[in-house]
Design an enzyme around this catalytic site. Structure first.
Site, mmCIF file in Angstrom:
data_model
loop_
_atom_site.group_PDB
_atom_site.id
_atom_site.type_symbol
_atom_site.label_atom_id
_atom_site.label_comp_id
_atom_site.label_asym_id
_atom_site.label_seq_id
_atom_site.Cartn_x
_atom_site.Cartn_y
_atom_site.Cartn_z
ATOM 1 N N LEU A 1 -53.208 -48.252 -122.672
ATOM 2 C CA LEU A 1 -51.859 -48.324 -122.782
ATOM 3 C C LEU A 1 -51.013 -47.777 -123.738
ATOM 4 O O LEU A 1 -51.617 -47.591 -125.082
ATOM 5 C CB LEU A 1 -51.218 -50.006 -123.156
ATOM 6 C CG LEU A 1 -51.612 -50.894 -121.796
ATOM 7 C CD1 LEU A 1 -51.095 -52.308 -122.203
ATOM 8 C CD2 LEU A 1 -50.357 -50.508 -120.560
ATOM 9 N N ASP A 2 -49.907 -46.845 -123.495
ATOM 10 C CA ASP A 2 -49.178 -46.393 -124.491
ATOM 11 C C ASP A 2 -48.696 -47.332 -125.399
ATOM 12 O O ASP A 2 -48.444 -48.468 -125.421
ATOM 13 C CB ASP A 2 -47.762 -45.707 -123.786
ATOM 14 C CG ASP A 2 -48.128 -44.875 -122.911
ATOM 15 O OD1 ASP A 2 -49.115 -44.161 -122.895
ATOM 16 O OD2 ASP A 2 -47.388 -44.488 -121.834
#
Length: 303
Positions: free
Chosen positions: A46-47
């Site tokens: 995930l960013d």
């Protein structure tokens, strides 16, 4: 001689509801420390500013990571209309803007071409490698990054809300390798007004849901305690998308030794990938052929 990893030999999944402001790797390291585990890894980055499901595999469960990575995932995200950024999210620099704002109907109509099998160009600020180097490192150095389009399966893309003319809330269900930032960028381009991701949350990934996840605050508060162990999910949950085939004690022993083992008939057909279980515990994953499972991965766990 290889050095033995320090830590507890535990296997299973810990589903974390990742907070904004941390990399996925930092969350994995925090979980490994809190559980005292000797091995851990996540099933899909995930960013840093994204929140939601980060499924962390421990011990032998790391062998099931590819099956979660390949599974469908769902995201809820807010697109900021009227602005393009160099990172395709709110962390980047605004590089173009427009006063045009589409209607709700125009947005809904523009979503249709993003469904099914599509080709998607990853963001320039991404971990995709170009000649052995990460694209984001090249982009940070000011190089003009050209990334090739990649295939992506989009199962569903829905408009959930339009809180104001500048923002639209969307939900997407997609397969492996999808970039929500690219969807926002390309949707903005299709609407002629630019766009980038303002907020992003992964609500589920394969069998794991954000609402069932533990927060990082809980992980830190329960670190090094038996209470944290109670949040562990079985290794077998990482195999939820594969058919299960039960085996006899003799079949289980052969599989543990890396040999084809006899399994009882089940839902798998000849040539299917499946997993064998004995007394409810996964023994191996492999290919089912003529009443036997030919193992590709064997789970080495204490009896």
């Amino acid at each position: 001689m290889a050095r033995k990893r320090k830590g507890r030999d535990i296997s299973g999944w810990l589903v974390v509801d990742k907070p904004a402001g941390m990399t996925s790797t930092a969350v994995v390291n925090k979980v490994r420390w809190a559980l005292g585990a000797n091995k851990a890894g996540h099933a899909g980055t995930l960013d840093p500013e994204a929140t939601g499901v980060l499924a962390i595999a421990l011990g032998e469960a790391t062998k099931t990571v590819p099956y979660i990575t390949d599974a469908l995932k769902a995201y809820v995200f807010t697109v900021r209309l009227g602005q393009a950024t160099n990172t395709d999210d709110a962390e980047g620099e605004v590089i173009a803007s427009s006063d045009l704002r589409p209607t709700d109907e125009q947005i809904k109509d523009a979503l249709a071409p993003f469904l099914g099998d599509i080709m998607q160009v990853p963001p320039k600020f991404s971990a995709v490698k170009i000649d052995g180097q990460r694209a984001y490192k090249l982009a940070r150095d000011g190089e003009d990054v050209e990334l090739a389009a990649r295939p992506l399966w989009v199962e569903e893309l829905l408009m959930l809300d339009r809180p104001d003319p500048d923002h639209v809330l969307l939900e997407m269900t997609c397969g492996k390798g999808g970039y929500v930032r690219s969807i926002a960028r390309d949707l903005g381009a299709a609407l002629g007004c630019y766009g980038h991701v303002r907020e992003l949350r992964r609500i589920w990934s394969g069998p794991f849901e954000a609402e069932d996840g533990i927060t990082l605050e809980q992980v830190e508060a329960l670190a090094k305690t038996p209470e944290l162990d109670s949040y562990l999910r079985p290794l077998e949950e990482g195999l939820a998308d594969l058919p299960e085939l039960k085996c006899s004690p003799e079949g289980a022993q052969r599989l543990r030794n890396g040999n084809p083992g006899m399994v009882y008939p089940g839902e798998a057909e000849y040539g299917d990938e499946a997993w064998a279980s004995f007394e409810g515990r996964a023994v191996a994953v492999g290919i089912y052929k003529s009443g036997e499972l030919h193992p590709a991965r064997v789970f080495a766990r204490p009896e």
